[in-house]
Motif scaffolding. Structure first.
Motif, PDB file in Angstrom:
ATOM      1  N   GLY A  77       0.792  -1.225   0.000  1.00 50.55           N
ATOM      2  CA  GLY A  77       0.000   0.000   0.000  1.00 50.55           C
ATOM      3  C   GLY A  77       0.822   1.272   0.000  1.00 50.55           C
ATOM      4  N   ILE A  78       2.150   1.155   0.002  1.00 49.94           N
ATOM      5  CA  ILE A  78       3.017   2.334   0.055  1.00 49.94           C
ATOM      6  C   ILE A  78       3.512   2.655  -1.351  1.00 49.94           C
ATOM      7  N   LYS A  79       3.153   3.821  -1.848  1.00 47.24           N
ATOM      8  CA  LYS A  79       3.598   4.271  -3.165  1.00 47.24           C
ATOM      9  C   LYS A  79       3.943   5.748  -3.058  1.00 47.24           C
ATOM     10  N   ASN A  80       5.120   6.119  -3.557  1.00 43.95           N
ATOM     11  CA  ASN A  80       5.578   7.501  -3.501  1.00 43.95           C
ATOM     12  C   ASN A  80       5.676   8.054  -4.918  1.00 43.95           C
ATOM     13  N   LYS A  81       5.050   9.205  -5.118  1.00 45.43           N
ATOM     14  CA  LYS A  81       5.134   9.848  -6.426  1.00 45.43           C
ATOM     15  C   LYS A  81       6.573  10.297  -6.664  1.00 45.43           C
ATOM     16  N   THR A  82       7.118   9.893  -7.810  1.00 43.92           N
ATOM     17  CA  THR A  82       8.537  10.092  -8.102  1.00 43.92           C
ATOM     18  C   THR A  82       8.698  10.718  -9.480  1.00 43.92           C
ATOM     19  N   ILE A  83       9.659  11.619  -9.598  1.00 41.42           N
ATOM     20  CA  ILE A  83      10.025  12.214 -10.888  1.00 41.42           C
ATOM     21  C   ILE A  83      11.460  11.812 -11.216  1.00 41.42           C
ATOM     22  N   ASN A  84      11.669  11.325 -12.433  1.00 45.97           N
ATOM     23  CA  ASN A  84      13.007  11.001 -12.908  1.00 45.97           C
ATOM     24  C   ASN A  84      13.359  11.946 -14.049  1.00 45.97           C
ATOM     25  N   ILE A  85      14.444  12.691 -13.865  1.00 44.51           N
ATOM     26  CA  ILE A  85      14.908  13.633 -14.882  1.00 44.51           C
ATOM     27  C   ILE A  85      15.947  12.918 -15.746  1.00 44.51           C
ATOM     28  N   LYS A  86      15.612  12.706 -16.999  1.00 46.02           N
ATOM     29  CA  LYS A  86      16.531  12.030 -17.919  1.00 46.02           C
ATOM     30  C   LYS A  86      17.292  13.088 -18.713  1.00 46.02           C
ATOM     31  N   LEU A  87      18.611  13.140 -18.515  1.00 45.58           N
ATOM     32  CA  LEU A  87      19.436  14.167 -19.132  1.00 45.58           C
ATOM     33  C   LEU A  87      19.837  13.795 -20.552  1.00 45.58           C
ATOM     34  N   LYS A  88      20.138  14.818 -21.348  1.00 47.38           N
ATOM     35  CA  LYS A  88      20.692  14.589 -22.673  1.00 47.38           C
ATOM     36  C   LYS A  88      22.101  14.022 -22.530  1.00 47.38           C
ATOM     37  N   GLU A  89      22.546  13.329 -23.550  1.00 47.80           N
ATOM     38  CA  GLU A  89      23.830  12.630 -23.460  1.00 47.80           C
ATOM     39  C   GLU A  89      24.964  13.579 -23.126  1.00 47.80           C
ATOM     40  N   ASN A  90      24.955  14.789 -23.712  1.00 45.33           N
ATOM     41  CA  ASN A  90      26.061  15.716 -23.472  1.00 45.33           C
ATOM     42  C   ASN A  90      25.971  16.401 -22.113  1.00 45.33           C
TER      43      ASN A  90
END
Length: 926
Positions: free
Chosen positions: A220-233
């Motif tokens: 029942g435990i779920k945390n809203k998460t944001i993942n920032i995917k960076l450009k290769e450079n």
């Protein structure tokens, strides 16, 4: 007339018929090679004009899907399946279109890539499984904007003025960068200092708990998460900032940080000094750097079984004063890296701090006793306190093989504290006569040392759902303190004449220690396609001691007071067993189980040579029901029950005196309490219309609740203890709604909440039932463009309190607040911000005066240099000079008002240098 009615009916029917005509799309998804239907394929319908997701579904077990009730327009249909190349097709729908795509044959990605290289533009928004993906370059932001400004442009995401992020109505507590922590997982650091033009994608999803992720059983435990995917450079780079703010006199806020990130390496050093209540941006984010979290095997001094997470946001080495004049210094360093093809990783975090606070407080209270006696109390305190210390936290992680992992975590901390206080308190009767007066001086200092650690080995077996996890946890802590306390207490007779004087001068020496070792074994197995079993066993033993010695300082020789001193040894043995079953079918799951804790403990009074032994069983049942209605809507029901044993301080039958007018006596006959808690929650996020609805309701009641009992004499002298009673319960609920209008750059929301508690206490052998209720209403309106930002947040609160022994007033108070904020981008890279915080506390039956304040803050800033790295800022806090350090409370038989020290209006001149960049230059595309 009849003819007109018939004509109207026919016209109405025709209108509804036309409005009911909606388009539809259907088809079957199949594997080209194996000629089999692909169940659970993801089907997304995207509007071509703005790339907004209109509808999503999944294919059934026969590969069939059907999208109904579609409006006319141009669309793209996107079908995806693991390891298969995406299927994309443009469609134009009229009101009556019924398109049958027939069999849609999917091909393996590897086969497609071997034949041809496909170049395509990614959609602005798309669903990838249960993850919502935003293509960063599809959302316009100003030059040199940070990630916070990018997030504000994304549908369904809110960022307030303090950098707090909400996604789909839920608080975002974790922000990752390329799937890993970015100097910890605090949202502020990554979103404040990373540039928006370095971001490739923003991914939003619900992250399961670590235990649920390992075992597969939903807790029942779920945390809203944001993942920032960076450009290769942009994956390798540096960031640094210096934040200097001063009023050119006695107030300042100074911070600095320098960090690098390269592949898996992340290293940073930081420091902060502040004499303001509002901490600098550096300290707000960097103080949360931490070692790896792990679940503690915790049974507590009382033997109760508690599970919580080590290394959370509320660090034990950080204290934030609610009022007063602060003077705080903090320094720290962070290092994390992975080696040997990411098989080996290390993380270290060091902190040093020195926090000081000076505070002058006053209090005025009125209390009604069962015999209708009224006491009027007043007091004032001058307090000077400081706490300083160092801490080191770390984690070593080693992947033994693709299915097993070894993780070693530890924490070390040393704290020192010192406090000096002078207080004066008095009590009068209703006719104004003195009852008692007390003048007290306290001066003390102490120190503590804490070590905790965890060694974890976990393994996933070849059989899906079968896992094994073993933990070993050593802990140790020691503490010492010395305090001198002098009291002069005057007692008066019924006519207000001095009756007698009591003078005490005590010296207290306290020392304590605790050592423990715990182990836990957790095993899960999928016993069938739909059933999963989790079983666990934990053992923990605690050995601790508490030596409190009180000496009489009056006279030439300090003499130990045996009646106020004690020397206890405490030994605890706890065995914890757990078993949980989960049933899963499609989007539905239910898990239910029981945790049982058997505890034996022995309390030895070394001075009196007496033993107090107890043995008991704690039961903690739980049930979680989860149903995913569709991609954006979930429903959850949960139940938790837990026992709570009385604490050592509640059990110790030793009289404790800090103030002659207030004494505490333990009760060795206390029984454990048992609390039942029921919860229901509903969350729905409709991406097409950018709106969400969330609701929850909780109800709990406690049997054999441990409550306080007080004996109050005619001098307002109080002797407190504890007993068991029944009747404590609570209700809480909340309903939230939010709607966004992307074309108008508007979002509004409303939030309605209620909290009600019924508690019992004993005053002078009379049961006092108090019912406290609070109703909260909050709204929000936000407008955002690249040039203008505006928000208005009104809120209101109604509180009521009733008491069974009688009421001083109707126990009702109303407050309402209005937060108004706006930011305008001016020419020459200049920004102007102003905000109003309007607070209204109308007069009520207890307080005849309105307390209304208008706090107006503003700043003007400009950014210079080519990359806008240097910001010059002039800010004014509390322009109208209306800030007050004041709180008041209205209850059934109690009212009170308090004041505290605060920092009045001030002006700051600030320089903020924020430099970030990449080690890898952007490659030129051919």
């Amino acid at each position: 007339m009849l003819k007109k009615i018939l004509s109207f009916i026919l016209l109405t029917i025709s209108v509804f018929t036309v409005s009911a005509q909606k388009a539809s799309i259907k088809g079957f998804v199949a594997d080209t090679l194996e000629k089999k239907k692909l169940e659970y394929s993801s089907i997304l319908l995207i509007r071509s004009s703005d790339s907004i997701l209109v509808k999503t579904t999944r294919s059934d077990k026969n590969g069939k899907f059907d999208l109904k009730n579609l409006s006319k327009g141009d669309y793209k249909i996107l079908i995806s399946y693991p390891k298969m190349a995406d299927y994309i097709r443009n469609l134009r729908l009229s009101d009556t279109s019924n398109i049958d795509l027939g069999n849609i044959n999917m091909e393996l990605k590897s086969k497609v890539l071997n034949e041809v290289v496909i170049q395509a533009t990614k959609n602005a928004v798309r669903m990838k499984g249960d993850t919502l993906v935003f293509q960063a370059d599809s959302f316009a932001v100003r030059t040199n904007a940070n990630v916070q400004e990018l997030l504000k442009r994304l549908p369904g995401i809110d960022v307030d003025k303090n950098g707090v992020i909400k996604a789909q109505g839920k608080m975002v507590k974790t922000v990752l960068v390329d799937g890993d922590e970015f100097f910890g997982d605090d949202p502020l650091l990554a979103t404040k200092y990373l540039k928006a033009n370095a971001v490739d994608e923003i991914q939003v999803y619900d992250k399961k708990s670590k235990n649920s992720d390992l075992t597969g059983i939903d807790d029942g435990i779920k945390n809203k998460t944001i993942n920032i995917k960076l450009k290769e450079n942009a994956k390798n780079g540096y960031l640094s900032t210096i934040d200097l703010n001063s009023n050119m006199e006695n107030l300042g806020d100074y911070g600095g940080m320098m960090g690098i990130f390269k592949n898996k390496l992340k290293a940073a050093i930081y420091g902060n000094y502040s004499s303001l209540n509002n901490e600098s941006r550096i300290n707000n984010s960097m103080r949360k750097l931490k070692g790896e979290e792990y679940d503690l095997i915790e049974v507590g001094d009382d033997g109760s079984s508690i599970m919580y997470v080590s290394g959370g946001d509320d660090d034990d080495d950080y204290i934030s004063a609610s009022g007063g004049l602060p003077n705080n210094l903090s320094l720290g360093a962070y290092y994390a890296d992975k080696f040997s093809d990411n098989k080996m990783g290390i993380k270290l975090n060091f902190k040093s701090f020195d926090n000081n606070n000076v505070n002058h407080t006053t209090t005025n209270a009125q209390e009604l006793l069962p015999n209708e006696t009224k006491f009027f109390s007043a007091g004032k305190t001058d307090n000077n306190s400081s706490i300083a210390g160092e801490s080191l936290k770390g984690t070593y992680n080693y992947t033994l093989d693709p299915q097993s992992n070894l993780k070693i975590s530890f924490g070390l901390s040393k704290n020192r504290n010192e406090s000096n206080s002078v207080s004066a308190n008095e009590t009068r009767t209703g006719n104004g006569f003195f009852i008692s007066k007390n003048n007290q001086e306290n001066a003390g200092h102490g120190n503590s040392e804490i070590f905790n650690g965890n060694i974890n080995w976990s393994k996933r077996f070849n059989k899906k759902g079968r896992t094994l996890s073993i933990d070993l946890q050593p802990q140790s802590q020691t503490s010492k303190s010395t305090e001198n306390s002098s009291n002069l207490t005057n007692y008066f007779d019924s006519n207000g004449n001095l009756d007698r004087v009591e003078d005490t001068d005590l010296r207290k020496k306290n020392s304590g220690n605790q050592n423990s070792i715990g182990t836990r074994i957790n095993y899960t197995d999928r016993i069938s396609k739909r059933w999963t079993l989790e079983a666990g066993y934990s053992f923990k033993t605690i050995s601790s001691g508490s030596n409190r010695m009180v000496f009489d300082n009056i006279g030439d020789n300090a003499k130990k007071i045996d009646s106020l001193s004690n020397n206890f040894k405490f030994i605890n043995f706890s065995n914890v067993g757990k078993m949980i079953l989960q049933y899963s079918y499609d989007n539905f799951s239910i898990s239910s189980g029981l945790e049982a804790t058997q505890t034996n403990f022995e309390l030895k009074d070394v001075d009196k040579q007496t033993d107090f032994q107890r043995s008991y069983l704690n039961l903690s049942p739980r049930t979680n029901i989860y149903y995913k209605v569709n991609a954006g809507t979930t429903l959850a029901i949960n139940y938790n029950g837990y026992m709570q044993q009385p604490s050592i301080d509640q059990l110790q039958p030793v009289r404790q005196i800090n103030n002659p007018l207030y004494q505490v006596i333990g009760n060795s006959a206390l029984r454990p309490s048992f609390t039942n808690s029921f919860g229901l929650s509903y969350n729905s996020f409709q991406f097409k219309s950018d709106q969400y609805i969330s609701a929850y309701f909780n109800y709990g009641f406690t049997n054999n609740a441990i409550v306080s009992t007080e004996l109050v004499d005619e001098f307002n002298k109080r002797i407190s203890s504890f007993i068991n009673v029944g009747g404590n319960n609570s209700i809480s609920g909340n309903l939230s709604y939010s709607k966004g209008f992307s074309k108008s750059h508007l979002r509004f929301g409303v939030d309605l909440g209620i909290n009600r508690s019924n508690t019992i206490a004993i005053i002078n052998a009379t049961q006092n039932k108090t019912a406290s209720t609070q109703y909260n209403l909050r709204g929000s309106l936000n407008y955002y463009t690249q040039k203008i930002e505006f928000s208005y947040i009104p809120s209101a609160s109604l509180m009521t309190g009733k008491s069974s022994i009688g009421e001083i007033n109707d126990g009702r108070s109303v407050t309402h607040n209005h937060e108004i904020s706006g930011t305008v981008q001016l020419p020459f890279k200049t920004e102007f911000n102003t905000s109003f915080s309007l607070s209204f506390r109308p007069a009520n039956a207890a307080f005849g005066q309105d307390i209304n304040t208008a706090i107006w803050n503003s700043y003007l800033s400009t950014k210079v240099l080519k990359s806008e790295a240097l910001e010059i800022k002039l800010s004014v806090t509390d322009i109208l000079n209306q800030k007050i350090g004041y709180n008041r409370f209205v209850g059934g038989n109690v009212t009170s008002e308090d004041t505290f020290s605060y920092i009045p209006r001030y002006v700051l001149i600030g320089l903020n240098w924020n430099l970030s960049g990449n080690f890898i230059k952007k490659t030129t595309e051919k």
